[in-house]
Design a protein around this motif. Structure first.
Motif, PDB file in Angstrom:
ATOM      1  N   THR A  19       0.834  -1.201   0.000  1.00 27.24           N
ATOM      2  CA  THR A  19       0.000   0.000   0.000  1.00 27.24           C
ATOM      3  C   THR A  19       0.868   1.249   0.000  1.00 27.24           C
ATOM      4  O   THR A  19       0.593   2.201  -0.740  1.00 27.24           O
ATOM      5  CB  THR A  19      -0.952  -0.007   1.212  1.00 27.24           C
ATOM      6  OG1 THR A  19      -1.767  -1.179   1.145  1.00 27.24           O
ATOM      7  CG2 THR A  19      -1.843   1.219   1.225  1.00 27.24           C
ATOM      8  N   GLY A  97      -5.707   4.565   0.542  1.00 24.32           N
ATOM      9  CA  GLY A  97      -4.906   3.520   1.180  1.00 24.32           C
ATOM     10  C   GLY A  97      -5.772   2.435   1.797  1.00 24.32           C
ATOM     11  O   GLY A  97      -5.424   1.248   1.738  1.00 24.32           O
ATOM     12  N   VAL A 100      -6.955   0.228  -1.113  1.00 21.02           N
ATOM     13  CA  VAL A 100      -5.838  -0.578  -1.627  1.00 21.02           C
ATOM     14  C   VAL A 100      -5.434  -1.633  -0.602  1.00 21.02           C
ATOM     15  O   VAL A 100      -5.197  -2.802  -0.962  1.00 21.02           O
ATOM     16  CB  VAL A 100      -4.643   0.329  -2.006  1.00 21.02           C
ATOM     17  CG1 VAL A 100      -3.397  -0.489  -2.325  1.00 21.02           C
ATOM     18  CG2 VAL A 100      -5.009   1.214  -3.184  1.00 21.02           C
ATOM     19  N   LEU A 101      -5.360  -1.255   0.662  1.00 23.23           N
ATOM     20  CA  LEU A 101      -4.975  -2.196   1.715  1.00 23.23           C
ATOM     21  C   LEU A 101      -5.965  -3.356   1.792  1.00 23.23           C
ATOM     22  O   LEU A 101      -5.560  -4.516   1.936  1.00 23.23           O
ATOM     23  CB  LEU A 101      -4.887  -1.478   3.064  1.00 23.23           C
ATOM     24  CG  LEU A 101      -4.439  -2.306   4.250  1.00 23.23           C
ATOM     25  CD1 LEU A 101      -3.030  -2.849   4.042  1.00 23.23           C
ATOM     26  CD2 LEU A 101      -4.490  -1.471   5.520  1.00 23.23           C
TER      27      LEU A 101
END
Length: 113
Positions: A19, A97, A100-101
């Motif tokens: 990330t 983030g 995406v994480l």
């Protein structure tokens, strides 16, 4: 057990490193910074996240669960404030983030199980 805990910690650390690599505005000082951030994120998610989920339940229902990404963004921002080897540059970086994480963590968990 301890083996599962270590495996989850490593998966989450790798997901945080990925990330930080993919999202401009999220920074990890290296793998150990990401591991420590993953550990703190686990603690924050265990203590603070359930409380926020209860208080924001109506909003989460209205958004069909998408508000969870906002809560996850706040969790990332808290970790960024607490861990010196991990930084988040703002809410929008944290929001991207968190998405995406979630994706990277799910893929890594799937690949490593």
């Amino acid at each position: 057990d301890m083996k599962n805990f270590i495996v989850r910690l490593l998966i989450n650390g790798m997901a945080l490193m990925a990330t930080a690599t993919l999202v401009d505005g999220i920074h990890a000082s290296g793998f150990w910074g990401a591991i420590i951030a993953a550990l703190v994120l686990g603690i924050v998610n265990a203590i603070i996240r359930p409380i926020l989920m209860v208080f924001t339940l109506p909003l989460n229902v209205l958004t069909l669960g998408l508000f969870t990404f906002v809560i996850n963004a706040f969790m990332l921002m808290i970790v960024g404030a607490l861990v010196s080897g991990f930084a988040v540059d703002g809410f929008f970086a944290a929001l991207l983030g968190s998405v995406v994480l979630s994706i990277v963590s799910a893929i890594l968990s799937w690949l490593l199980k």
